[in-house]
Design a protein around this motif. Structure first.
Motif, PDB file in Angstrom:
ATOM      1  N   PHE A 157       0.625  -1.280   0.019  1.00  0.00           N
ATOM      2  CA  PHE A 157       0.098  -0.113   0.073  1.00  0.00           C
ATOM      3  C   PHE A 157       0.902   1.295  -0.087  1.00  0.00           C
ATOM      4  O   PHE A 157       0.504   2.160  -0.670  1.00  0.00           O
ATOM      5  CB  PHE A 157      -0.891   0.201   1.274  1.00  0.00           C
ATOM      6  N   LEU A 158       1.773   1.079   0.870  1.00  0.00           N
ATOM      7  CA  LEU A 158       2.624   2.614   0.953  1.00  0.00           C
ATOM      8  C   LEU A 158       3.241   2.992  -0.308  1.00  0.00           C
ATOM      9  O   LEU A 158       3.413   4.114  -0.794  1.00  0.00           O
ATOM     10  CB  LEU A 158       3.654   2.287   2.025  1.00  0.00           C
ATOM     11  N   LEU A 159       4.044   1.920  -1.259  1.00  0.00           N
ATOM     12  CA  LEU A 159       4.619   2.176  -2.408  1.00  0.00           C
ATOM     13  C   LEU A 159       3.713   2.688  -3.231  1.00  0.00           C
ATOM     14  O   LEU A 159       3.913   3.580  -3.968  1.00  0.00           O
ATOM     15  CB  LEU A 159       5.261   0.784  -3.034  1.00  0.00           C
ATOM     16  N   PHE A 160       2.453   2.211  -3.288  1.00  0.00           N
ATOM     17  CA  PHE A 160       1.295   2.678  -4.304  1.00  0.00           C
ATOM     18  C   PHE A 160       1.062   3.983  -3.940  1.00  0.00           C
ATOM     19  O   PHE A 160       1.071   4.998  -4.775  1.00  0.00           O
ATOM     20  CB  PHE A 160       0.186   1.848  -4.114  1.00  0.00           C
ATOM     21  N   LEU A 161       0.815   4.624  -2.725  1.00  0.00           N
ATOM     22  CA  LEU A 161       0.407   5.784  -2.243  1.00  0.00           C
ATOM     23  C   LEU A 161       1.629   6.731  -2.398  1.00  0.00           C
ATOM     24  O   LEU A 161       1.245   7.717  -2.986  1.00  0.00           O
ATOM     25  CB  LEU A 161       0.078   5.920  -0.796  1.00  0.00           C
TER      26      LEU A 161
END
Length: 214
Positions: A157-161
């Motif tokens: 999720f964090l990479l995507f955000l």
């Protein structure tokens, strides 16, 4: 940072207070004991949830996007790819305008091959059937665990955000059909993700998150 003899991460004391968390690191999910529940077994729906059903339910009819600034995005993780022919067959079955040229494959590692991922196909098919004629970007986020080692851990999720926040022209709307257990991810990781979600909200970006299949 360095690894000590007990395989723990160590950082200098003057740096540690400024770090949210270190990734990748060791994470041991809690063992979950799930009881069988007849309610959670497959139930035959009274009516299939198809694009025409959704259009009627929300009274949007067969509306098509016209604004030149419109753009919608789909999050994709865990080696889930879609196939153009599958999407076009879906559109044909429900009389949806074929706009395959409006779909763009994007990836943080530069590649997003064609595939037969159920989740990826479903997400692309439905968002393009409801948001017709709107340019659609499929944002595939690769990470070391899921893409290189073939070990499914947690959705990145964090990479995507961060990819969205670092983009100069991201879509105004994203659909995210993936989830994970907070206990598996850890407080620091979840808290940091929440902060990034807030940032996206202040930018005017809408995130539609799956609430769970049950």
């Amino acid at each position: 940072s360095r690894m000590d003899t007990d395989c723990h991460y160590v950082v200098p004391a003057n740096i540690a207070p400024h770090l949210d968390f270190i990734s990748p690191t060791k994470r041991f999910p809690s063992v979950k004991h799930i009881k069988d529940n007849p309610y959670h077994r497959h139930q035959s729906p009274l009516q299939d949830v198809t694009p025409p059903f959704i259009q009627q339910l929300y009274q949007i009819n067969n509306v098509k996007g016209k604004s030149l600034s419109n753009k919608q995005g789909v999050a994709s993780f865990m080696g889930q790819y879609f196939d153009n022919n599958d999407v076009e067959s879906f559109w044909n079955a429900y009389n949806i305008t074929n706009n395959i040229n409006l779909i763009t494959r994007m990836s943080n590692n530069g590649t997003q091959p064609s595939g037969f991922g159920t989740e990826a196909s479903m997400n692309v098919e439905y968002i393009t059937s409801i948001g017709q004629s709107i340019p659609t970007e499929i944002w595939y986020t690769a990470d070391n665990n899921n893409d290189n080692n073939n070990t499914v851990t947690a959705e990145p999720f964090l990479l995507f955000l961060l990819d969205i926040l670092n983009s100069t022209n991201p879509p105004w709307l994203f659909t995210v059909s993936y989830s994970d257990y907070e206990m598996n991810l850890g407080y620091s990781y979840c808290n940091r993700c929440n902060t990034e979600f807030v940032k996206l909200g202040t930018m005017g970006i809408t995130m539609l998150i799956a609430s769970g299949d049950y």
